[in-house]
Motif scaffolding. Structure first.
Motif, short mmCIF file in Angstrom:
data_model
loop_
_atom_site.label_atom_id
_atom_site.label_comp_id
_atom_site.label_asym_id
_atom_site.label_seq_id
_atom_site.Cartn_x
_atom_site.Cartn_y
_atom_site.Cartn_z
N LEU A 1 0.92 -1.14 -0.06
CA LEU A 1 -0.08 0.06 0.01
C LEU A 1 0.83 1.17 0.03
N THR A 2 0.63 2.10 -1.04
CA THR A 2 1.44 3.37 -0.95
C THR A 2 0.23 4.51 -0.82
N PRO A 3 0.39 5.40 0.27
CA PRO A 3 -0.19 6.67 0.36
C PRO A 3 -0.24 7.44 -0.73
N VAL A 4 -1.54 8.22 -0.94
CA VAL A 4 -1.60 9.08 -1.96
C VAL A 4 -1.81 10.46 -1.33
N ASN A 5 -1.16 11.40 -1.42
CA ASN A 5 -1.25 12.58 -0.59
C ASN A 5 -2.02 13.69 -1.03
N SER A 6 -2.66 13.56 -2.32
CA SER A 6 -3.40 14.65 -2.82
C SER A 6 -3.98 14.24 -4.22
N TYR A 7 -5.22 14.96 -4.50
CA TYR A 7 -5.70 14.34 -5.80
C TYR A 7 -4.95 14.87 -7.06
#
Length: 200
Positions: A165-171
């Motif tokens: 799992l890789t976090p996504v920090n913004s749209y």
């Protein structure tokens, strides 16, 4: 598994034609259902939100020319392999009627149901296959989740035994880096990548 892009699913064809919709709705009702109350969501007279007694399937059912008709259907699956050790919910079947008559009833329901699902189970994972409508819905929900300060991640199951799992920090980051990574038409890759929205 990341979402493999597909054409309209089989259940869409089954529910899309009124005659087949009636037949499938009658079968759904015959198997046994109970009224389901979604906190804060009120259906107009003539519509009922029902849950199957034997599966995690929910439908908004009404009557069309005296016969039962499904205006909206969603089925859930629960698992923990992608977000281990946390459990997660996935909507594996989502369908809404194209008929104008029912649009005012079902138009806001998918988002409302999704938000309830997240509040109940904390983690929602995208399905391994999605139509273009499914992708657009997920992009809308991800955008909403960012406004709620929830955690958005991309899960990749194409490397090794475990999901990464890789976090996504913004749209903006999602658009620049992850949409093309997560959604596509490669049968060997895209069913093994998913989007994850988590309240934790």
């Amino acid at each position: 598994m990341s979402p493999l892009m597909i054409d309209s699913a089989d259940f869409s064809h089954k529910l899309g034609l009124v005659s087949r919709n009636v037949e499938h709705t009658e079968a759904f009702l015959a198997r046994g259902t109970a009224d389901f109350h979604l906190p804060g969501f009120v259906l107009p007279v003539g519509y009922r939100l029902l849950k199957s007694l034997y599966s995690d399937e929910y439908r908004i059912v009404t009557t069309d020319e005296g016969k039962p008709y499904t205006a909206y259907a969603v089925k859930l699956e629960f698992h923990n392999e992608i977000t281990f050790p946390h459990g997660a919910a996935t909507q594996v079947m989502v369908w809404r009627t194209p008929r104008t008559l029912h649009q005012s009833v079902v138009s806001g329901f998918p988002q409302f149901f999704f938000q309830w699902l997240l509040s109940e189970y904390n983690v929602v994972v995208s399905d391994s296959e999605q139509t273009g409508d499914g992708q657009r819905f997920w992009l809308r929900m991800i955008d909403w989740a960012f406004t709620m300060n929830y955690q958005i991640s991309v899960a990749d199951g194409t490397v090794g035994e475990e999901w990464h799992l890789t976090p996504v920090n913004s749209y903006a980051e999602l658009e620049e880096r992850w949409i093309a990574f997560a959604w596509g038409y490669d049968c060997d890759v895209h069913p093994h990548r998913r989007l994850v929205i988590s309240k934790k």
